[in-house]
Scaffold this active site. Structure first.
Site, PDB file in Angstrom:
ATOM      1  N   HIS A 131       0.796  -1.224   0.000  1.00 15.00           N
ATOM      2  CA  HIS A 131       0.000   0.000   0.000  1.00 15.00           C
ATOM      3  C   HIS A 131       0.829   1.275   0.000  1.00 15.00           C
ATOM      4  O   HIS A 131       0.371   2.318  -0.445  1.00 15.00           O
ATOM      5  CB  HIS A 131      -1.034  -0.036   1.125  1.00 15.00           C
TER       6      HIS A 131
ATOM      7  N   GLU B 186     -11.855 -10.403  -5.335  1.00 14.04           N
ATOM      8  CA  GLU B 186     -10.404 -10.415  -5.169  1.00 14.04           C
ATOM      9  C   GLU B 186      -9.914 -11.711  -4.529  1.00 14.04           C
ATOM     10  O   GLU B 186      -8.741 -11.875  -4.260  1.00 14.04           O
ATOM     11  CB  GLU B 186      -9.933  -9.187  -4.389  1.00 14.04           C
TER      12      GLU B 186
ATOM     13  N   ASP C  56      -5.005  -8.222  -4.660  1.00 13.01           N
ATOM     14  CA  ASP C  56      -5.219  -9.366  -3.774  1.00 13.01           C
ATOM     15  C   ASP C  56      -5.466 -10.638  -4.569  1.00 13.01           C
ATOM     16  O   ASP C  56      -5.018 -11.715  -4.178  1.00 13.01           O
ATOM     17  CB  ASP C  56      -6.400  -9.099  -2.835  1.00 13.01           C
TER      18      ASP C  56
ATOM     19  N   CYS D  76     -10.092  -2.621 -10.395  1.00 14.47           N
ATOM     20  CA  CYS D  76      -9.570  -1.475  -9.647  1.00 14.47           C
ATOM     21  C   CYS D  76      -8.217  -1.777  -9.027  1.00 14.47           C
ATOM     22  O   CYS D  76      -7.632  -0.942  -8.350  1.00 14.47           O
ATOM     23  CB  CYS D  76     -10.568  -1.010  -8.590  1.00 14.47           C
TER      24      CYS D  76
HETATM   25  C1  PEP Z   1      -6.963  -4.983  -4.749  1.00 14.66           C
HETATM   26  O1  PEP Z   1      -6.785  -5.876  -3.940  1.00 14.66           O
HETATM   27  O2  PEP Z   1      -6.657  -5.066  -5.954  1.00 14.66           O
HETATM   28  C2  PEP Z   1      -7.546  -3.692  -4.330  1.00 14.66           C
HETATM   29  C3  PEP Z   1      -7.915  -2.786  -5.196  1.00 14.66           C
HETATM   30  O3  PEP Z   1      -7.660  -3.461  -3.008  1.00 14.66           O
HETATM   31  P1  PEP Z   1      -6.408  -3.136  -2.040  1.00 14.66           P
HETATM   32  O4  PEP Z   1      -5.205  -2.892  -2.904  1.00 14.66           O
HETATM   33  O5  PEP Z   1      -6.775  -1.933  -1.238  1.00 14.66           O
HETATM   34  O6  PEP Z   1      -6.296  -4.377  -1.232  1.00 14.66           O
HETATM   35 MG    MG Z   2      -7.754  -5.761  -2.023  1.00 11.66          MG
END
Ligand code: PEP
Ligand code: MG
Length: 588
Positions: free
Chosen positions: A198, A440, A464, A511
């Site tokens: 992140h 995911e 994920d 996303c």
């Molecule tokens: C993902 O897992 O692709 C996602 C968009 O959520 P995050 O990256 O916040 O886990």
């Molecule tokens: Mg995610």
């Protein structure tokens, strides 16, 4: 560890946020500080007490600064942020015990204070009381800060520096990254991390060039060293020569030129040459990113990671505070909409709440929707806040980490309860809010046909999805080579989910970070994605990519890619195809 090249030393890491940065580094101290042990004499005691008092005052000021910064960043002043930490700096039991230890043991104050705080934490942790356990986290954090001040290595150094610099650190947590001063931090380099950790995602959102996965870099560099950071290729050049600086200057000007060209398509539609509209929206972590979203030409926000409102604070934000944040986003997104994802705490985004025990496998633990369903008192204020914000703009809601249909049903039942409560309070809210689900988990992709009956849209979280499909921790640089978004298994899951969504008459988007990679745009379009929600800085490039492609051609290309076996070969195949259609975007 670096490769010498004349006067330069080159370190090769993983470029996770594109761009070139040059400047002075500030080496951020390592995760766990080694605390020196020194014997002192009686005559040294007053000096040690003085140092201790100065460190407590500095820590207090640091906490107040952070408190202010976070309140500013999330667009709501909440005096509660870090209050519990501030109480620790004034905790007489802890301070007096340290002073007694100093006189008794005759060791340097940082050593004594560390011992006393550790003992204090052990005692509190052993008591089965969530409030006291929360205090342990606060005390540990404050202790580290005080010790850093005593050692002259303030972690907040980079928040206070008043000149541009590049951060070099062992690791940056998402909470650290949220505090970065965008005006002064030119880039960052960390020993740990990966493309989808992140902090890397945030670096891209903030438009800060970044390199991760450079073990040992903290010891290899010294604060004040001049470096050149290439966030495209992951190269970090210590002591760049005039030639290197010239070459990078050229790359920079090509980039500026391309960006200038992209500016011209900002207001145009994201549509393929054969007329398929691909909704192109942006991902945000904080409401403060919205101006950049508007400037990027995105069609609103396709993923608002709300958990960032919950980090760096001892208490979750209240319903009203959340409502203000969501409403602001909804209003600023108009005429487009925002998809608000409900709390996805867990994994590498940890919240310091009282009743969250540490887990051995946080990515497989009580994360996201699992935590929210287990703790309606945490979840429902958020649902109510989202429903209320829905009265001020086009707001959709999406649940993270769904693994089974029942989770959506249970979450929706809570949503209905929340509607009833708002109606009773006579508060305006959106009665028919559209609900979607993230897909995911491989399990969710496999039952996308069942999930599709419960929701209005699906959004694939590839970050994920890849980690769970491949059993590869998305943040672990040692196995980063095994994290393969173009693995045939991932392709099959994507195709299967897209078909399921369309068979049930709903749309599906991506996303995760795959959506921001322009070499993968043809593949995602070809696999049937209707929406791409990307990091804001990537919006213009992805739009250009979409406009240069033909949906039919992408379908054929994806079909061919799906027949291949080697993930790397598939990726190369995608890159070659993309380069053929928009070579100018690969130039810089
Ligand atoms: C993902 O897992 O692709 C996602 C968009 O959520 P995050 O990256 O916040 O886990
Ligand atoms: Mg995610």
């Amino acid at each position: 560890m670096g490769e010498e090249n004349g006067q330069e030393t080159i370190f090769q890491g993983l470029g996770v946020s594109s761009g070139i940065a040059e400047g002075e580094v500030v080496v951020h101290w390592q995760d766990e500080e080694e605390i020196p042990l020194r014997d002192i004499g009686l005559e040294d005691i007053p000096g040690e007490i003085e140092r201790f008092e100065a460190a407590l005052i500095a820590t207090r000021q640091e906490l107040l600064d952070i408190q202010q910064k976070i309140a500013g960043a999330i667009g709501a002043a909440d005096a509660g942020i870090f209050d519990a930490h501030l109480l620790v700096v004034e905790d007489r039991t802890l301070i007096d015990e340290a002073l007694r230890g100093l006189e008794r043991d005759l060791h340097n104050i940082e050593f004594v204070f560390h011992q006393v705080a550790e003992k204090y934490c052990r005692t509190l942790a052993a008591i089965d009381d969530p409030y006291l356990q929360e205090r342990v986290v606060d005390i540990e954090d404050v202790t580290r800060r005080v010790i850093r001040h005593l050692l002259g290595k303030s972690r907040e150094e980079f928040h206070k520096l008043d000149r541009p610099h590049i951060i070099v650190a062992h690791n940056l947590t998402p909470s650290d990254t949220a505090l970065i001063n965008r005006d002064l931090v030119r880039g960052f380099v960390t020993e740990q991390g990966s493309r989808t950790s992140h902090s890397a995602i945030m670096a891209r959102s903030l438009g800060i060039p970044a390199i991760v996965a450079l073990p040992g870099i903290c010891s290899a560099l010294t604060t004040g060293d001049r470096v050149l950071l290439d966030g495209y290729s992951g190269k970090l050049v210590l002591g760049p020569s005039a030639q290197t600086r010239y070459e990078y200057g050229q790359i920079e000007s090509r980039k500026v030129e391309v960006e200038h060209q992209l500016e011209a398509i900002r207001e145009t539609r994201s549509e393929t040459r054969d007329g398929k509209h691909i909704v192109l929206s942006a991902n945000i972590e904080l409401p403060s990113e919205l101006d950049a979203v508007t400037r990027s030409g995105a069609e609103g926000v396709g993923l608002f990671r709300t958990e960032f409102l919950f980090l760096n604070r001892p208490q979750p934000p209240s319903e009203d505070e959340q409502y203000e944040a969501y409403r602001l986003v909804a209003e600023k997104c108009a005429p487009h909409g925002v998809i608000i994802r409900t709390l996805d705490i867990g994994g590498d985004k940890l919240m310091h709440l009282s009743d969250q025990p540490a887990e051995d496998n946080p990515f497989l633990g009580c994360r996201a929707i699992r935590l929210c369903l287990a703790q309606p008192e945490l979840f429902k204020p958020q649902l109510r806040a989202i429903l209320r914000a829905g009265a001020h703009g086009h707001v959709r809601l999406m649940y993270p980490m769904i693994g089974q249909t029942d989770e959506i049903r249970r979450a929706n039942a809570l949503l209905e309860e929340c509607k009833g409560e708002l109606a009773e309070r006579q508060v305006p809210y959106c009665h028919d809010i559209e609900v979607g689900s993230m897909v995911e988990l491989p399990a969710a992709m496999l039952i996308a046909d069942q999930l599709a009956k419960e929701v209005k849209f699906l959004s694939v979280g590839t970050n994920d999805l890849v980690q769970y499909t491949m059993a590869v921790d998305r943040g672990n640089e040692r196995i980063a080579h095994l994290y393969q978004p173009t693995h045939p298994a991932v392709l099959r899951l994507l195709a299967m989910a897209a078909k399921a969504a369309h068979d049930h008459g709903i749309w599906i988007g991506v996303c995760g970070e795959m959506a921001s990679e322009i070499h993968l745009t043809p593949l995602l379009l070809g696999l049937g994605m209707d929406e791409l929600s990307v990091v804001t800085a990537a919006v213009p490039r992805v739009k250009k990519a979409v406009q240069s492609l033909d949906a039919k051609g992408c379908g054929e290309m994806a079909c061919q890619a799906s027949g291949m076996t080697d993930p790397q070969a598939i990726e190369e195949f995608c890159r070659t195809y993309a380069k053929k259609h928009y070579p100018e975007l690969f130039d810089c």
